[in-house]
Write a protein that holds these residues in place. Structure first.
Motif, PDB file in Angstrom:
ATOM      1  N   MET A  26       1.776  -1.718  -5.361  1.00  0.00           N
ATOM      2  CA  MET A  26       1.458  -2.467  -4.143  1.00  0.00           C
ATOM      3  C   MET A  26       0.833  -1.575  -3.082  1.00  0.00           C
ATOM      4  SD  MET A  26       2.737  -5.779  -3.547  1.00  0.00           S
ATOM      5  CE  MET A  26       3.583  -6.954  -4.563  1.00  0.00           C
ATOM      6  N   ASN A 245      15.048  -9.693   5.519  1.00  0.00           N
ATOM      7  CA  ASN A 245      14.682  -9.426   4.123  1.00  0.00           C
ATOM      8  C   ASN A 245      15.512  -8.263   3.583  1.00  0.00           C
ATOM      9  OD1 ASN A 245      13.027  -9.971   1.860  1.00  0.00           O
ATOM     10  ND2 ASN A 245      11.760  -8.196   2.358  1.00  0.00           N
ATOM     11  N   LEU A 278      10.280  -1.145   6.540  1.00  0.00           N
ATOM     12  CA  LEU A 278       9.343  -2.024   7.248  1.00  0.00           C
ATOM     13  C   LEU A 278       9.870  -2.376   8.633  1.00  0.00           C
ATOM     14  CD1 LEU A 278       7.881  -4.613   4.739  1.00  0.00           C
ATOM     15  CD2 LEU A 278       6.704  -2.862   6.031  1.00  0.00           C
ATOM     16  N   MET A 375       4.436 -11.771  10.886  1.00  0.00           N
ATOM     17  CA  MET A 375       5.208 -10.937   9.991  1.00  0.00           C
ATOM     18  C   MET A 375       4.378  -9.687   9.754  1.00  0.00           C
ATOM     19  SD  MET A 375       5.103 -12.988   6.351  1.00  0.00           S
ATOM     20  CE  MET A 375       5.914 -11.753   5.332  1.00  0.00           C
ATOM     21  N   PRO A 376       4.985  -8.605   9.256  1.00  0.00           N
ATOM     22  CA  PRO A 376       4.224  -7.364   9.128  1.00  0.00           C
ATOM     23  C   PRO A 376       2.942  -7.565   8.315  1.00  0.00           C
ATOM     24  CG  PRO A 376       6.542  -6.986   8.697  1.00  0.00           C
ATOM     25  CD  PRO A 376       6.371  -8.453   8.815  1.00  0.00           C
ATOM     26  N   GLY A 377       1.817  -7.168   8.873  1.00  0.00           N
ATOM     27  CA  GLY A 377       0.562  -7.256   8.132  1.00  0.00           C
ATOM     28  C   GLY A 377      -0.012  -8.651   8.008  1.00  0.00           C
ATOM     29  N   HIS A 378       0.525  -9.585   8.768  1.00  0.00           N
ATOM     30  CA  HIS A 378       0.114 -10.992   8.648  1.00  0.00           C
ATOM     31  C   HIS A 378      -1.379 -11.189   8.924  1.00  0.00           C
ATOM     32  CE1 HIS A 378       0.908 -15.399  10.073  1.00  0.00           C
ATOM     33  NE2 HIS A 378       0.461 -15.359   8.846  1.00  0.00           N
ATOM     34  N   ASN A 380      -3.863  -9.263   8.417  1.00  0.00           N
ATOM     35  CA  ASN A 380      -4.699  -8.859   7.275  1.00  0.00           C
ATOM     36  C   ASN A 380      -4.831  -9.983   6.268  1.00  0.00           C
ATOM     37  OD1 ASN A 380      -5.022  -5.813   7.761  1.00  0.00           O
ATOM     38  ND2 ASN A 380      -2.864  -6.170   8.039  1.00  0.00           N
ATOM     39  N   VAL A 381      -3.710 -10.674   6.035  1.00  0.00           N
ATOM     40  CA  VAL A 381      -3.732 -11.775   5.069  1.00  0.00           C
ATOM     41  C   VAL A 381      -4.616 -12.902   5.574  1.00  0.00           C
ATOM     42  CG1 VAL A 381      -2.316 -13.527   3.947  1.00  0.00           C
ATOM     43  CG2 VAL A 381      -1.465 -11.208   4.178  1.00  0.00           C
ATOM     44  N   GLU A 395      -6.619   0.106  10.174  1.00  0.00           N
ATOM     45  CA  GLU A 395      -5.335   0.270  10.846  1.00  0.00           C
ATOM     46  C   GLU A 395      -5.519   0.993  12.173  1.00  0.00           C
ATOM     47  OE1 GLU A 395      -2.261   1.903   8.400  1.00  0.00           O
ATOM     48  OE2 GLU A 395      -3.019   0.840   6.647  1.00  0.00           O
TER      49      GLU A 395
ATOM     50  N   ALA B  28      -0.563  -0.617   5.997  1.00  0.00           N
ATOM     51  CA  ALA B  28      -0.221  -1.805   6.794  1.00  0.00           C
ATOM     52  C   ALA B  28      -0.947  -3.054   6.307  1.00  0.00           C
ATOM     53  CB  ALA B  28      -0.539  -1.539   8.257  1.00  0.00           C
ATOM     54  N   THR B  29      -2.159  -2.861   5.746  1.00  0.00           N
ATOM     55  CA  THR B  29      -2.927  -3.997   5.238  1.00  0.00           C
ATOM     56  C   THR B  29      -2.097  -4.839   4.276  1.00  0.00           C
ATOM     57  OG1 THR B  29      -4.774  -2.473   5.249  1.00  0.00           O
ATOM     58  CG2 THR B  29      -5.119  -4.577   4.148  1.00  0.00           C
ATOM     59  N   LEU B  30      -1.234  -4.165   3.516  1.00  0.00           N
ATOM     60  CA  LEU B  30      -0.498  -4.867   2.458  1.00  0.00           C
ATOM     61  C   LEU B  30       0.948  -5.166   2.833  1.00  0.00           C
ATOM     62  CD1 LEU B  30      -1.857  -3.120  -0.734  1.00  0.00           C
ATOM     63  CD2 LEU B  30      -2.300  -5.423   0.052  1.00  0.00           C
ATOM     64  N   HIS B  31       1.305  -5.031   4.100  1.00  0.00           N
ATOM     65  CA  HIS B  31       2.710  -5.221   4.446  1.00  0.00           C
ATOM     66  C   HIS B  31       3.215  -6.636   4.172  1.00  0.00           C
ATOM     67  CE1 HIS B  31       3.315  -1.414   7.095  1.00  0.00           C
ATOM     68  NE2 HIS B  31       3.466  -1.187   5.818  1.00  0.00           N
ATOM     69  N   THR B  32       2.382  -7.634   4.435  1.00  0.00           N
ATOM     70  CA  THR B  32       2.849  -9.003   4.176  1.00  0.00           C
ATOM     71  C   THR B  32       3.055  -9.263   2.683  1.00  0.00           C
ATOM     72  OG1 THR B  32       2.070  -9.988   6.205  1.00  0.00           O
ATOM     73  CG2 THR B  32       2.214 -11.443   4.343  1.00  0.00           C
ATOM     74  N   PRO B  33       2.068  -8.967   1.832  1.00  0.00           N
ATOM     75  CA  PRO B  33       2.328  -9.152   0.397  1.00  0.00           C
ATOM     76  C   PRO B  33       3.484  -8.282  -0.087  1.00  0.00           C
ATOM     77  CG  PRO B  33       0.007  -8.646   0.768  1.00  0.00           C
ATOM     78  CD  PRO B  33       0.679  -8.567   2.087  1.00  0.00           C
ATOM     79  N   LEU B  34       3.620  -7.096   0.467  1.00  0.00           N
ATOM     80  CA  LEU B  34       4.720  -6.212   0.050  1.00  0.00           C
ATOM     81  C   LEU B  34       6.058  -6.870   0.364  1.00  0.00           C
ATOM     82  CD1 LEU B  34       5.902  -3.389  -0.737  1.00  0.00           C
ATOM     83  CD2 LEU B  34       5.900  -2.927   1.695  1.00  0.00           C
ATOM     84  N   MET B  35       6.168  -7.402   1.577  1.00  0.00           N
ATOM     85  CA  MET B  35       7.426  -8.014   1.951  1.00  0.00           C
ATOM     86  C   MET B  35       7.680  -9.250   1.109  1.00  0.00           C
ATOM     87  SD  MET B  35       8.640  -9.385   5.503  1.00  0.00           S
ATOM     88  CE  MET B  35       8.978  -7.784   5.990  1.00  0.00           C
TER      89      MET B  35
END
Lengths: 488, 107
Positions: A26, A245, A278, A375-378, A380-381, A395, B28-35
């Motif tokens: 990941m 979590n 996190l 949520m963390p990194g939201h 980016n998604v 970043e 940080a880019t992948l924090h949401t999928p990681l979580m």
């Protein structure tokens, strides 16, 4: 241990290795999807192995060999029901609603972990004396500490996660107000509940067996989850969701201790540790301690304070064409998206503008603050969903030095994370790492009004002489900008 | 303290350290999928739920274990599917609308 059980235990071990390996993959967008599939494969192996083991081995509580019909019905119906619900919601959810769904899945995971401990305790207590209290002094062989400690911890942590995550999910969905809700004496109630849990836990650990006391613990933990999350505001949700979590992971590990099952311990501990990291990262990104966030958000309305900076600067509003010209003839443009962009559903509009600028030879990148989103990194998604290529998503630490070379910084829906007041002592945002938007040669802020952000203070960026304000809705404003650039 | 408990504690502590080591490198880019991915991993509680369901003899136990199995499966299935949906969107280059429709694999 017979051959079959050995094989299933090996399957569990392979499953656990799959989780670790999956998480390792990941760490790059290129391998992450494959990592998730490896992790899912590990899960399928562990669950499948368990089913085979249960189907074949003799249950000591039952006179018949193998899994009784009732057991089959419970397991298969439960899998069909829960799996169907999970599949449907996961397939249909919008990416903006991702945090509340993850929070919901987290709640049910924590709930399942707590139920395992509750069930285990009821079974152990039943033959001793159903529903009644056996004091330790009677000398009856009670429940050993190595069972009662993880049982209580599992119920407490799992219970808190269950209601806490459900409430967080409700807040994110907007069913419950996202604002910090503060009841007078609310912290006293929380402290009181913690005390009740502690006393009840010590009572059980002292060797007493009591189902009513167990139910006191269950009830107090469930209420604690609510009183813990209620006073926390929407912008602090990245911290809360990662903390919960982490809690679920820990509860699952405790369930592993209760059942003596290694794969639960490994997977639970992995998630507990990763969630803790996190949580720390998110709290650091706001320069606040996790405890400070849990005790209550700032800027809950009444406490709005002046930033104490250079007051009364003038705000310069600019027109759409002016902004379009600045963007179109720039060499480097940095877009700073905030949660306001997602609320306005403007991700596609911003991508369209960026593509248009790139066609004109402008270098465009996105500066993403670690806590942008819910949520963390939201963020980016959300931008990835709008088809923004991930190498453009930068970043904070990586892009901050580049603001000086940026001709234009376009701020859409971000507020507190761009406030230069954070660099000075004595403001509510002091010390919070920010994006150095004010270092850009020119700044355009798309904003509906001069309203304040979550921290409840004025943003000094808006009175910077280099800043031009475009007072409009994010989605409409970006669409107008696209049209204006095209018309050039 | 029994040998089993000691072994379990060892596994617990090592897994925590492993979790710290693995996650610290994720951008940080992948924090949401990681979580979300970590979220699906704690769905392993399904294994425990199935174990209690298999030995449930009284009605209360059966009801509790049914809820536990359903909850845990929702966690597992939903978690993995939603993580995959998210990760599928991370692309190095923008997708041309036509090519995207043709090549995007069904999840």
């Amino acid at each position: 241990m017979d051959l079959l059980e050995s094989l299933v235990r090996i399957a569990w071990l392979i499953g656990a290795a799959g989780f670790v390996f999956g998480l390792m993959r990941m760490n790059s967008p290129a391998t992450a999807r494959n990592g998730n599939l490896i992790s899912a494969g590990g899960m399928a192996l562990a669950v499948g192995g368990t089913l085979v083991l249960l189907a074949v081995t003799t249950n000591p509580d039952s006179p018949h060999p193998g899994l009784p019909i009732a057991g089959w019905v419970i397991i298969l119906a439960g899998i069909a029901f829960g799996g169907g619900l999970g599949l449907y919601t996961a397939r249909t959810v919008k990416m903006t609603a991702m945090p509340q769904l993850v929070s919901l899945f987290n709640a049910v995971g924590g709930g399942a972990a707590a139920l395992i401990a509750i069930d285990d305790y009821l079974r152990l207590a039943a033959p001793l004396c159903a529903g009644c209290i056996i004091p330790a002094t009677q000398g009856i062989q009670g429940i050993p500490l190595e069972v009662s400690i993880p049982t209580v911890l599992d119920i407490v942590i799992g219970g808190i996660t269950f209601t806490g995550s459900l409430l967080a999910s409700g807040k994110l969905m907007g069913i419950i107000s996202g604002k910090p809700i503060k009841v007078p004496g609310g912290q006293l109630v929380t402290a009181g509940l913690a005390l009740i849990v502690a006393v009840a836990a010590i009572y059980l650990w002292a060797g007493n067996v009591s189902v009513p006391v167990l139910f006191v613990i269950i009830a107090a933990s469930l209420i604690f989850g609510i009183t813990m999350v209620l006073p926390i505001g929407g912008a602090d949700m990245p911290v809360v969701i990662s903390l919960l979590n982490s809690f679920t992971g820990t509860a699952v590990a405790m369930a592993g201790f209760v059942l003596g099952n290694d794969v639960l311990i490994i997977a639970g501990a992995l998630v507990g540790a990763s969630g803790a990291i996190l949580t720390k990262l998110m709290a650091d990104a706001m320069n606040r301690s996790v405890l400070n966030i849990m005790i209550g958000g700032f800027g809950g309305g009444e406490g709005t304070v002046s930033a104490g900076g250079p007051e009364g600067g003038t705000v310069r509003a600019i027109g759409m064409d002016d902004a379009a010209i600045q963007l179109a003839y720039a060499t480097n443009v940095i877009i700073v998206p905030g949660y306001g962009l997602a609320v306005a559903q403007a991700q596609h509009a911003v991508r369209e503008l960026a593509e248009l600028l790139e066609k004109r030879g402008v270098n465009v990148s996105y500066a993403i603050h670690p806590v942008a989103g819910r949520m963390p990194g939201h963020m980016n998604v959300l931008l990835a969903e709008a088809n923004v290529p991930y190498p453009q998503l930068r970043e904070m630490d990586d892009i901050n030095p580049e603001f000086e070379r940026a001709d234009v910084a376009l701020v859409v829906g971000a507020n507190d994370v761009t406030n230069p007041a954070a660099r000075r002592a004595g403001t509510p945002v002091s010390g919070m790492p920010i994006l150095d938007v004010d270092h850009a040669k020119s700044i355009i802020v798309i904003k509906r009004s001069m309203g304040r952000g979550y921290a409840g203070i004025d943003n000094e960026l808006y009175v910077n002489p280099k800043t031009g304000m475009l007072f409009t809705d994010a989605k409409q404003g970006l669409a107008d900008l696209v049209a204006a650039v095209k018309a050039l | 303290m029994s040998t089993e408990l000691l072994a379990a504690l060892t596994v617990f502590v090592l897994a925590i350290l492993c979790g710290f080591a693995v996650i610290s490198k994720v951008p940080a880019t992948l924090h949401t999928p990681l979580m979300s991915g970590a979220n699906s991993i704690h769905g392993i509680v399904l294994v425990g739920s199935m174990v209690i369901a298999a030995s449930a003899t009284d009605l209360l136990s059966q009801v509790i274990s049914f809820i536990a199995v359903a909850f845990a499966t929702m966690n597992v299935v939903g978690g993995y599917v939603v993580t995959d949906r998210m990760l599928q969107m991370f692309r190095r280059k923008p997708v041309e609308p036509k090519a995207g429709a043709a090549e995007s694999p069904k999840a």
